[in-house]
Design a protein around this motif. Structure first.
Motif, mmCIF file in Angstrom:
data_model
loop_
_atom_site.group_PDB
_atom_site.id
_atom_site.type_symbol
_atom_site.label_atom_id
_atom_site.label_comp_id
_atom_site.label_asym_id
_atom_site.label_seq_id
_atom_site.Cartn_x
_atom_site.Cartn_y
_atom_site.Cartn_z
ATOM 1 N N GLY A 22 -5.238 -6.426 6.731
ATOM 2 C CA GLY A 22 -3.315 -5.223 5.927
ATOM 3 C C GLY A 22 -3.604 -4.144 6.862
ATOM 4 N N PHE A 27 -1.097 -1.587 8.425
ATOM 5 C CA PHE A 27 -0.634 -1.387 7.558
ATOM 6 C C PHE A 27 0.339 -2.152 7.307
ATOM 7 C CE2 PHE A 27 -3.660 2.184 8.092
ATOM 8 C CZ PHE A 27 -3.915 2.710 6.976
ATOM 9 N N ASP A 28 -0.134 -2.775 7.130
ATOM 10 C CA ASP A 28 1.346 -4.092 7.457
ATOM 11 C C ASP A 28 1.029 -4.302 5.674
ATOM 12 O OD1 ASP A 28 3.512 -6.244 7.659
ATOM 13 O OD2 ASP A 28 1.431 -7.753 6.901
ATOM 14 N N LYS A 29 2.685 -3.657 5.231
ATOM 15 C CA LYS A 29 3.225 -4.096 3.646
ATOM 16 C C LYS A 29 2.498 -5.281 2.957
ATOM 17 C CE LYS A 29 7.529 -3.913 2.639
ATOM 18 N NZ LYS A 29 8.933 -3.322 2.268
ATOM 19 N N LEU A 32 -1.026 -5.431 2.184
ATOM 20 C CA LEU A 32 -1.717 -4.944 1.463
ATOM 21 C C LEU A 32 -1.149 -5.151 0.110
ATOM 22 C CD1 LEU A 32 -0.886 -1.555 3.239
ATOM 23 C CD2 LEU A 32 -3.308 -2.928 2.944
ATOM 24 N N ALA A 33 0.453 -5.351 -0.346
ATOM 25 C CA ALA A 33 0.465 -5.881 -1.274
ATOM 26 C C ALA A 33 0.111 -7.288 -2.033
ATOM 27 C CB ALA A 33 2.196 -6.452 -1.839
ATOM 28 N N ASP A 36 -3.530 -6.179 -3.167
ATOM 29 C CA ASP A 36 -3.316 -5.655 -4.319
ATOM 30 C C ASP A 36 -3.929 -6.704 -5.233
ATOM 31 O OD1 ASP A 36 -3.440 -3.242 -3.917
ATOM 32 O OD2 ASP A 36 -1.286 -2.250 -3.493
ATOM 33 N N VAL A 75 2.648 0.749 -2.318
ATOM 34 C CA VAL A 75 2.988 0.054 -1.123
ATOM 35 C C VAL A 75 3.826 -0.926 -0.947
ATOM 36 C CG1 VAL A 75 0.867 -1.760 -0.413
ATOM 37 C CG2 VAL A 75 -0.088 0.329 -0.403
ATOM 38 N N TRP A 79 5.812 2.326 1.665
ATOM 39 C CA TRP A 79 5.240 3.559 1.815
ATOM 40 C C TRP A 79 3.464 3.502 1.789
ATOM 41 C CZ3 TRP A 79 7.297 7.964 -1.445
ATOM 42 C CH2 TRP A 79 8.880 8.127 -0.957
ATOM 43 N N PRO A 80 2.858 1.737 2.989
ATOM 44 C CA PRO A 80 1.699 1.626 3.139
ATOM 45 C C PRO A 80 0.774 3.133 3.293
ATOM 46 C CG PRO A 80 2.632 0.657 4.824
ATOM 47 C CD PRO A 80 3.591 1.051 3.535
ATOM 48 N N GLY A 83 0.364 5.523 0.401
ATOM 49 C CA GLY A 83 -0.004 4.138 -0.333
ATOM 50 C C GLY A 83 -1.439 3.443 -0.805
ATOM 51 N N MET A 84 -2.080 3.559 0.549
ATOM 52 C CA MET A 84 -3.531 3.286 0.464
ATOM 53 C C MET A 84 -3.874 4.250 0.206
ATOM 54 S SD MET A 84 -4.094 0.046 0.433
ATOM 55 C CE MET A 84 -5.419 -0.232 1.392
#
Length: 137
Positions: A22, A27-29, A32-33, A36, A75, A79-80, A83-84
């Motif tokens: 991600g 920063f692909d949302k 990343l989600a 997580d 994220v 707002w990735p 957020g990261m």
């Protein structure tokens, strides 16, 4: 090692892989989600539900947990990048005590251990492996 721990290690590994992917994909949302959620599910399966709850909601780890979960929320909201950043800071606060143990384990692995002895890498790894001084409370 029981089956839950094996599945937990797999989920944690996939979670870290999704997070790295991600970040690499700008920063692909969604990635990343997913990373997580897989990471949290894996940690929960490895150490158990009750121990996970006690770990994340200790008084001394409250700031790290709030930052980690707050970063996950940022994220998910959309707002990735921010957020990261918040999530990484919370991760370091939560799991910073485990870095010396993880580095000692990685140094004993065949290929990774050789990589960690390279001159430039060794300086960084030695700083990470040094446990922070304990402050009197």
């Amino acid at each position: 090692m029981n089956d839950f721990k094996k599945i937990g290690i797999g989920l944690t590994s996939f979670g870290l892989a999704f997070m790295i992917l991600g970040v690499l994909l700008l920063f692909d949302k969604a990635l990343l989600a997913m990373g997580d959620l897989l990471f949290l599910a894996g940690v929960t399966l490895i150490i158990g539900v009750q121990r996970s709850y006690r770990f994340f909601f200790q008084r001394k780890k409250a700031k790290g947990s709030a930052l980690f979960f707050g970063g996950m929320l940022l994220v998910l909201v959309g707002w990735p990048v921010i957020g990261m950043g918040v999530e990484v800071f919370g991760f370091i606060n939560l799991f910073g005590d485990f870095f010396p143990i993880a580095i000692a384990f990685l140094r004993r692995m065949p290929i990774v251990g050789n990589f960690m002895t390279l001159p430039g890498v060794r300086v960084v790894v030695d700083k990470l492996a040094a446990s922070p001084p304990k402050l009197p409370v």
